[in-house]
Enzyme design. Sequence first.
Site, short mmCIF file in Angstrom:
data_model
loop_
_atom_site.label_atom_id
_atom_site.label_comp_id
_atom_site.label_asym_id
_atom_site.label_seq_id
_atom_site.Cartn_x
_atom_site.Cartn_y
_atom_site.Cartn_z
N ASP A 297 83.51 -30.19 91.16
CA ASP A 297 84.89 -30.29 90.68
C ASP A 297 85.79 -29.27 91.39
OD1 ASP A 297 87.17 -30.70 89.17
OD2 ASP A 297 86.52 -29.33 87.60
N HIS B 245 90.53 -30.87 96.63
CA HIS B 245 90.38 -32.32 96.59
C HIS B 245 90.45 -32.80 98.04
CE1 HIS B 245 91.70 -31.22 92.58
NE2 HIS B 245 91.35 -32.41 92.13
N ASP C 89 95.26 -30.90 95.86
CA ASP C 89 95.81 -32.21 96.24
C ASP C 89 95.08 -33.34 95.51
OD1 ASP C 89 97.05 -34.26 97.63
OD2 ASP C 89 95.77 -34.06 99.39
N GLU D 59 84.73 -32.46 97.10
CA GLU D 59 85.09 -33.88 96.96
C GLU D 59 84.07 -34.51 96.02
OE1 GLU D 59 87.59 -36.07 97.81
OE2 GLU D 59 86.30 -37.43 96.69
#
Length: 280
Positions: free
Chosen positions: A143, A42, A164, A118
């Site tokens: 994802d 992430h 994260d 992202e």
Amino acid sequence: MLSYRHSYHAGNHADVLKHIVLTLCINALKEKEKPFLYLDTHSGAGRYLLQSEHAEKTGEFLSGINLIWQQSDTPELLNTYLSVLKRYNPYDNLKYYLGSPLIAKQLLREQDKLNLTELHPTDYPLLRQEFSKDKRAKVLREDGFAQLKSKLPPESRRGIILIDPSYEIKDDYHKIPKALVEAYKRFATGVYLIWYPVVSRTQTQKMIDQIVNSGIKRISQFEFSVKPDNNQKGMTASGMIVINPPWKLQEQMQTIMPWLKNILDTEKTGNYLIKELVPE
Ligand code: SAM
């Protein structure tokens, strides 16, 4: 729909803790010449202007990185973290805060690789732009949880995996333990860093308990709070769960946490925790 934007929160006390742990782990892996993979599930946008409307609206960085930036005497263990920020802020004032992908970008070597994901339609192009000339990096609008299946184990058999999520979607609390078990089956020697917020202690503790009871070994926890747990809205604390922590990490955090508390816990209502959750 994704509404969370990290630009509102960049450089807050949670980012400071997360990114210090990240720099210490990257430095530890660099002690060997052998390449490694940095997988950031992430990633966010990568770089955040602190004079932006978003950052100014919450002012969160003022009680995070800004307080550290004002110190003339900082622990040596923060040198890497601060030197990375200084490269983007060569003058005294703090203009940019750097997210995890840009911190890793500067610290990784030619032989290392980055895999960044992202999903946000605005942040993804910003992130891709930051890495447009970096041959070591794959930047994907995919994802992040799926990467834990498709990209592990890395070819180099060495890696740091930062998980994260924003926890905007409550399902993140359930997805993490499951995804970790899958990832660990594929790659049991990776260094996994899982960031968590404390908004509801019950919800966070449930997720941590599931990780602890999953059969995964060598798990440590580093948590920093600015307020005691309460039932009001907002984050009171945040932490990092580290699987396979580098051997010096616990000792390094014993030096860093009291210093951080002294600087960031201005109201003296917070605390910190350093704990081995599961041994070898
Ligand atoms: N890791 C970044 C850092 O330390 O600078 C901050 C990341 S921020 C807390 C979480 C990010 O995850 C947001 O930018 C959000 O758009 C993104 N995101 C949410 N769900 C995702 C998913 N399933 N896969 C990849 N990214 C996702």
